[in-house]
Motif scaffolding. Structure first.
Motif, short mmCIF file in Angstrom:
data_model
loop_
_atom_site.label_atom_id
_atom_site.label_comp_id
_atom_site.label_asym_id
_atom_site.label_seq_id
_atom_site.Cartn_x
_atom_site.Cartn_y
_atom_site.Cartn_z
N ASN A 1 25.90 -8.34 53.92
CA ASN A 1 24.72 -8.58 53.08
C ASN A 1 24.64 -9.98 52.51
O ASN A 1 23.82 -10.25 51.64
N MET A 2 25.47 -10.92 53.00
CA MET A 2 25.51 -12.22 52.32
C MET A 2 24.19 -12.98 52.46
O MET A 2 23.92 -13.90 51.69
N ASN A 3 23.32 -12.56 53.40
CA ASN A 3 22.00 -13.19 53.48
C ASN A 3 21.19 -12.97 52.21
O ASN A 3 20.30 -13.76 51.89
N GLU A 4 21.50 -11.90 51.45
CA GLU A 4 20.75 -11.65 50.22
C GLU A 4 21.13 -12.61 49.09
O GLU A 4 20.44 -12.66 48.07
N LEU A 5 22.20 -13.38 49.27
CA LEU A 5 22.50 -14.42 48.28
C LEU A 5 21.36 -15.43 48.23
O LEU A 5 21.01 -15.96 47.17
N THR B 1 18.29 -14.66 48.67
CA THR B 1 17.25 -14.00 47.88
C THR B 1 17.47 -14.22 46.39
O THR B 1 16.54 -14.53 45.65
N ALA B 2 18.72 -14.04 45.96
CA ALA B 2 19.04 -14.22 44.55
C ALA B 2 18.72 -15.64 44.10
O ALA B 2 18.20 -15.86 42.99
N VAL B 3 19.02 -16.62 44.96
CA VAL B 3 18.73 -18.02 44.61
C VAL B 3 17.21 -18.25 44.60
O VAL B 3 16.67 -18.87 43.67
N ARG B 4 16.53 -17.75 45.62
CA ARG B 4 15.07 -17.97 45.74
C ARG B 4 14.33 -17.46 44.51
O ARG B 4 13.40 -18.10 44.02
N HIS B 5 14.75 -16.31 44.02
CA HIS B 5 14.05 -15.69 42.89
C HIS B 5 14.77 -15.92 41.55
O HIS B 5 14.40 -15.30 40.56
N GLY C 1 25.94 -3.40 47.68
CA GLY C 1 26.08 -3.94 46.34
C GLY C 1 25.23 -5.13 45.98
O GLY C 1 24.68 -5.19 44.88
N LEU C 2 25.08 -6.11 46.86
CA LEU C 2 24.37 -7.33 46.47
C LEU C 2 22.89 -7.05 46.24
O LEU C 2 22.30 -7.51 45.26
N GLY C 3 22.27 -6.28 47.12
CA GLY C 3 20.88 -5.89 46.90
C GLY C 3 20.73 -5.09 45.62
O GLY C 3 19.82 -5.34 44.82
N ALA C 4 21.62 -4.12 45.42
CA ALA C 4 21.56 -3.29 44.22
C ALA C 4 21.76 -4.12 42.96
O ALA C 4 21.13 -3.87 41.93
N ALA D 1 25.77 -23.46 50.51
CA ALA D 1 24.71 -23.73 51.49
C ALA D 1 23.45 -22.96 51.15
O ALA D 1 22.33 -23.41 51.46
N MET D 2 23.59 -21.80 50.51
CA MET D 2 22.43 -20.99 50.15
C MET D 2 21.88 -21.36 48.77
O MET D 2 20.89 -20.76 48.32
N GLY D 3 22.51 -22.30 48.11
CA GLY D 3 22.01 -22.76 46.82
C GLY D 3 22.68 -22.14 45.62
O GLY D 3 22.29 -22.39 44.47
N ALA D 4 23.69 -21.30 45.85
CA ALA D 4 24.42 -20.68 44.75
C ALA D 4 25.64 -21.52 44.40
O ALA D 4 26.01 -22.45 45.11
N GLU D 5 26.29 -21.17 43.30
CA GLU D 5 27.55 -21.81 42.92
C GLU D 5 28.68 -21.06 43.62
O GLU D 5 28.74 -19.83 43.59
N GLY D 6 29.58 -21.78 44.26
CA GLY D 6 30.73 -21.17 44.93
C GLY D 6 32.02 -21.65 44.30
O GLY D 6 32.20 -22.86 44.10
#
Length: 559
Positions: A441-445, A447-451, A413-416, A497-502
């Motif tokens: 897949n939480m490593n892709e969070l 990715t979402a922050v980076r881009h 789901g997160l990649g999709a 920690a990944m730069g997203a809002e939690g």
């Protein structure tokens, strides 16, 4: 003009109208990435955290936009990391082109560093797998890959290119993208006539809509068909949105976690019209008793699906949209008001329901529906949350539920969701996940922050593998083998920690506030929703049982 293989790859992507690719570089594909850098203003590259995330992102992009999704990976483990995403796309007939690069032609078959026979590995899970050992054939192969991916029954295609081919030079001439025309070559006047006779003689018809109806773009034709046939409508998980979930003729999903109304209605109908469904075991239950009182008319683009799982009375092989256009022009207006009244009584007697006094998965889904006004792209992982999303979010348009239906891929789901948001930046994109799936897949969070891809990740956190635990509860005497996830992992801190809002939500009001805030932030947000470990998806049909044997919590108490 003279171009090297890497330049040809990029020029062919531009020919095909590709504006975004998802991938991860490495030594074998470095020439292609070097060329991609030179065209970064024309083709956006999303660097994922893992190649599997890239394949799922290409899949999500394709499902949301209707275009062909593209992912890139290097040789060896880079290529094999795409396999699960390719298989996911294959099972759900999603058009993606995966481009991998391999060791040089002279090193093939010698167990060279990071060499793998990726075309052999993916042969069973692609429409076609190519390895291009001659640069003069590269452009035509890439064009053919896109054509195969998008025509007929869509699906994934893999193109593997040895590194020395990406450096070799040959003549290249640009070609314009040809128009894809729907295939109705096998549709005969006699077949249409037999179908019309079945439709006009039925007294209790039921329309059953699958994922093929979404892929065909047949929503408008289905609505007209349902009005003329005057019949109730059920759907599969993959068919969500092809017919509006708010329409009075709609009765909900069919099968293992379908509504009792749909399961009882299909069991009692005298004609089942099947539009683009492959009769999955999760839909049919016991195939010997499935729709045993009905004649079955199946319309599907793929002749392989006819009589594969369920024997049908009549079939029409062709593009669903085009076939329905013909039928709609010739079908007389039907009146089945008495049959529809009986179905309505079932709907009133057997509504979907859940405990409303606590934070639950169904509440979360309904609140997302309320706040997005039913206009979001909903992506899911796989498990209980996936079924709750299918049951309680009323999908009114196609390509608005993105989920792994055939393969059931946890971690999809997160990649999709990222792929969907990149493809449809104007849409609110929500990934509904379970805590077990998030761990995949939480490593892709990152990715979402980076881009800066502002997806909303809603985690239905019950601290267990919910669907497996539900089966352990009901069929394994509560032996919870390897399904308890109670540990010290804090998803809110992880997101931050990944730069997203939690945000954590432990009550209905906290979730209302958290989701409302997420809609305003325009950044990746994770909402950790704490629910009870023993919440279940109702109704349910036991594996292999008749779909009429659907049961819920009240049935268990009264048993």
């Amino acid at each position: 003009m003279q171009l090297n293989g890497s330049e040809i790859v990029i020029e062919c992507l531009k020919e095909q109208g590709v504006d975004t690719v998802f991938g991860y570089p490495g030594g074998a594909i470095l020439n292609v990435y070097d060329e991609l850098y030179k065209h970064r203003d024309e083709i956006r590259h999303i660097l994922t955290s893992h190649e599997q995330g890239a394949s799922h992102a290409a899949d999500g992009y394709a499902r949301a936009t209707g275009k062909v999704g593209v992912c890139l990976a290097t040789s060896g483990p880079g290529a094999t990391n795409l396999v699960t995403g390719i298989a996911t796309a294959y099972m759900d007939s999603i058009p993606i082109v995966a481009i991998t690069c391999n060791v040089g032609v002279s090193l093939l078959g010698k167990d060279s560093f990071q060499e793998i026979d990726i075309t052999g590995i993916t042969m069973p899970i692609t429409k076609y797998s190519f390895i291009v050992k001659d640069v003069t054939k590269l452009a035509d192969t890439i064009r053919k890959a896109f054509r195969i991916a998008r025509t007929g029954r869509p699906g994934p295609v893999l193109v593997d290119i040895p590194k020395d081919v990406t450096a070799a030079v040959t003549e290249y001439e640009r070609e314009e993208l040809g128009k894809v025309t729907p295939d109705i070559s096998q549709v005969s006047d006699e077949g249409i006539s037999r179908a019309l006779s079945m439709l006009e003689s039925a007294e209790r018809p039921y329309v059953f809509v699958g994922g093929g109806a979404v892929l065909s773009g047949a929503s408008e034709e289905i609505r007209e068909f349902v009005r003329k046939l005057d019949a109730p409508v059920a759907d599969t998980l993959m068919g969500k949105g092809a017919f509006p979930g708010t329409d009075s003729h709609y009765t909900g999903m069919l099968g293992m976690h379908g509504t009792k109304t749909s399961n009882y209605g299909v069991s009692e109908c005298d004609l089942l019209v099947v539009l683009g469904s492959r009769f999955s075991d999760r839909v049919t239950g016991n195939t010997e008793t499935f729709a045993k009182n009905a004649k079955i008319l199946q319309i599907d683009i793929d002749p392989v699906e006819i009589n594969k799982n369920v024997i049908v009375t009549e079939e029409i092989v062709g593009d669903i949209r085009e076939v329905l256009k013909i039928i709609n022009r010739n079908l007389k207006q039907q009146d089945h008001s008495e049959w529809l009244e009986k179905i309505q009584q079932y709907k009133e007697k057997y509504p979907l329901k859940y405990h409303t006094d606590a934070l639950t998965g169904p509440f979360v889904v309904e609140e997302i529906y309320r706040q997005t006004k039913g206009d979001a792209l909903i992506v899911t992982e796989v498990g209980q949350h996936q079924m709750w999303a299918a049951q309680y979010y009323r999908f009114t348009k196609p390509r608005t539920l993105l989920t792994s239906g055939g393969l059931g891929t946890m971690g999809y789901g997160l990649g999709a969701a990222m792929g969907a948001k990149v493809g449809c930046p104007e849409k609110t994109v929500v990934n509904i996940a379970g805590d077990g799936c998030l761990r995949m897949n939480m490593n892709e969070l990152a990715t979402a922050v980076r881009h800066n891809i502002p997806v909303i990740e809603v985690v239905i956190n019950n601290h267990v593998l919910g669907m497996v635990r539900q089966w352990q509860d009901l069929f394994y005497d509560e032996r919870y083998s390897a399904t308890v996830l109670r540990d010290a992992v804090d998803f809110v801190k992880m997101a931050e920690a990944m730069g997203a809002e939690g945000i954590r939500a432990e009550s209905q009001e906290e979730f209302r506030e958290a989701f409302a805030k997420a809609l305003t932030l325009n950044k990746p947000v994770l909402i950790d929703c704490q629910i009870d470990s023993d919440d279940k998806v109702w109704p349910m049909v036991a594996p292999g049982a008749d779909i009429k044997e659907a049961f819920d919590e009240d049935d268990l108490k009264n048993k």
